[in-house]
Design an enzyme around this catalytic site. Structure first.
Site, PDB file in Angstrom:
ATOM      1  CG  ASP A  74      -0.252  -0.241   2.547  1.00 52.66           C
ATOM      2  OD1 ASP A  74       0.991  -0.316   2.576  1.00 52.66           O
ATOM      3  OD2 ASP A  74      -0.952  -0.344   3.559  1.00 52.66           O
ATOM      4  CG  ASN A 126      -8.542   1.157  11.638  1.00 51.31           C
ATOM      5  OD1 ASN A 126      -7.621   0.357  11.480  1.00 51.31           O
ATOM      6  ND2 ASN A 126      -8.786   2.123  10.773  1.00 51.31           N
ATOM      7  CG  HIS A 143      -5.835  -0.359   8.683  1.00 50.24           C
ATOM      8  ND1 HIS A 143      -5.633   0.980   8.456  1.00 50.24           N
ATOM      9  CD2 HIS A 143      -4.662  -0.799   9.230  1.00 50.24           C
ATOM     10  CE1 HIS A 143      -4.413   1.312   8.817  1.00 50.24           C
ATOM     11  NE2 HIS A 143      -3.805   0.259   9.294  1.00 50.24           N
ATOM     12  CD  GLU A 147      -8.348   2.563   6.485  1.00 52.74           C
ATOM     13  OE1 GLU A 147      -8.334   1.719   7.401  1.00 52.74           O
ATOM     14  OE2 GLU A 147      -7.662   3.593   6.553  1.00 52.74           O
TER      15      GLU A 147
HETATM   16  C1  F6R Z   1       1.498  -0.367   6.366  1.00 51.95           C
HETATM   17  C2  F6R Z   1       0.197  -1.011   6.495  1.00 51.95           C
HETATM   18  C3  F6R Z   1      -0.641  -0.849   7.719  1.00 51.95           C
HETATM   19  C4  F6R Z   1       0.125  -1.217   8.994  1.00 51.95           C
HETATM   20  C5  F6R Z   1      -0.760  -1.082  10.238  1.00 51.95           C
HETATM   21  C6  F6R Z   1       0.026  -1.323  11.506  1.00 51.95           C
HETATM   22  O1  F6R Z   1       2.056  -0.654   5.098  1.00 51.95           O
HETATM   23  O2  F6R Z   1      -0.211  -1.664   5.599  1.00 51.95           O
HETATM   24  O3  F6R Z   1      -1.793  -1.650   7.603  1.00 51.95           O
HETATM   25  O4  F6R Z   1       0.593  -2.520   8.893  1.00 51.95           O
HETATM   26  O5  F6R Z   1      -1.325   0.181  10.287  1.00 51.95           O
HETATM   27  O6  F6R Z   1       1.035  -0.366  11.614  1.00 51.95           O
HETATM   28  P1  F6R Z   1       2.160  -0.433  12.732  1.00 51.95           P
HETATM   29  O7  F6R Z   1       2.940  -1.666  12.476  1.00 51.95           O
HETATM   30  O8  F6R Z   1       2.969   0.815  12.553  1.00 51.95           O
HETATM   31  O9  F6R Z   1       1.447  -0.495  14.039  1.00 51.95           O
END
Ligand code: F6R
Length: 247
Positions: free
Chosen positions: A72, A141, A143, A148
């Site tokens: 992403d 959340n 995701h 989302e």
């Molecule tokens: C980042 C991504 C997000 C993160 C998620 C957790 O490329 O795809 O879905 O994996 O927001 O982020 P961290 O690891 O920073 O808590």
């Protein structure tokens, strides 16, 4: 659709979790040197990536024939923008592992033609037969990638207006003077579910509720990660702080 029993592995701490996650990636590559790999950006995979870099140095794994797919990106940002997913991946993963440009396939989130970027990514993944392994972090959340809450469980690559929570938490990747972009571009749940191996990693108390929902909550796009329970061999790697076993 049928849900499956999820394999949960509880590590004593973040270091052990990172080691286990790296072992999964290494096993896949050792079995299939031309594997197609997708690794999330963000804070959680850093330890795993350090282990991958170390393993490469020790000659325990060879990524030279692998293909890397970007999960992403924040719309409008590219590899030269601190805080972007690609900036993270180039800095921590691709450069240390000496991955060639031809092996890296990421969204151009700066393009004027984002739908075309999605089409290109969908075609590429189809031609490669999907991902061999995806390692995902999880948002508070629920995701995964930028899939989302309340979006489509059968979507492929798409552009999405980011959830308020994602924007709020995402500020941590950026200098306080920079407001994170409001849109993201991401592989869709369909492509994540189609991956031969799916590994979710979570660490710390802030992820407790998201992990409980993923493992034990209703399977619904209100909590996108829960959809991964449709995957026959989903693995969730947690540390003690991000997990409470529920019988
Ligand atoms: C980042 C991504 C997000 C993160 C998620 C957790 O490329 O795809 O879905 O994996 O927001 O982020 P961290 O690891 O920073 O808590």
């Amino acid at each position: 659709m049928k849900t499956y029993t999820t394999i949960v592995k509880e590590a004593k701490d973040y270091d052990e979790l990172s080691k286990h996650a790296a072992e999964h990636v290494i096993n896949v590559v050792n079995k299939k040197p031309e594997a197609t790999i997708c690794i999330a950006g963000g804070d959680t995979p850093k330890g795993m990536i350090n282990n991958l870099v170390q393993a490469k140095k020790e000659g325990a794994v060879d990524f030279s024939q692998c293909q890397f797919i970007g999960l992403d990106e924040w719309v409008g940002l590219g590899e030269n923008d601190p805080g972007s997913c690609q900036h993270f991946l180039y800095h921590h993963l691709f450069k240390p592992l000496e991955i060639e440009r031809e092996q890296i396939h990421v969204f151009d989130a700066r393009s004027e033609e984002l739908n075309e970027e999605c089409t290109k990514m969908n075609q590429l993944l189809d031609s490669l037969g999907g991902l061999d392994i995806v390692v995902l972090g999880i948002g508070v959340n629920g995701h995964v990638g930028f899939n989302e809450p309340e979006t489509g469980a059968d979507w492929k690559a798409h552009v999405i207006r980011l959830d308020e929570k994602t924007l709020q938490v995402g500020q941590k990747y950026f200098d306080s003077s920079i407001t994170p972009p409001k849109f993201g571009i991401t592989l869709g749940m369909k492509q994540l579910l189609h991956s031969k191996e799916v590994v979710v990693i979570a660490s710390g108390e802030k992820k407790l509720s998201a992990v409980q929902q993923l493992l034990y909550g209703e399977v619904s796009m209100e909590h996108p990660a829960s959809i991964l329970r449709y995957h026959p061999s989903l693995r969730v790697l947690v540390d003690q702080h991000s997990f409470v076993k529920t019988l």
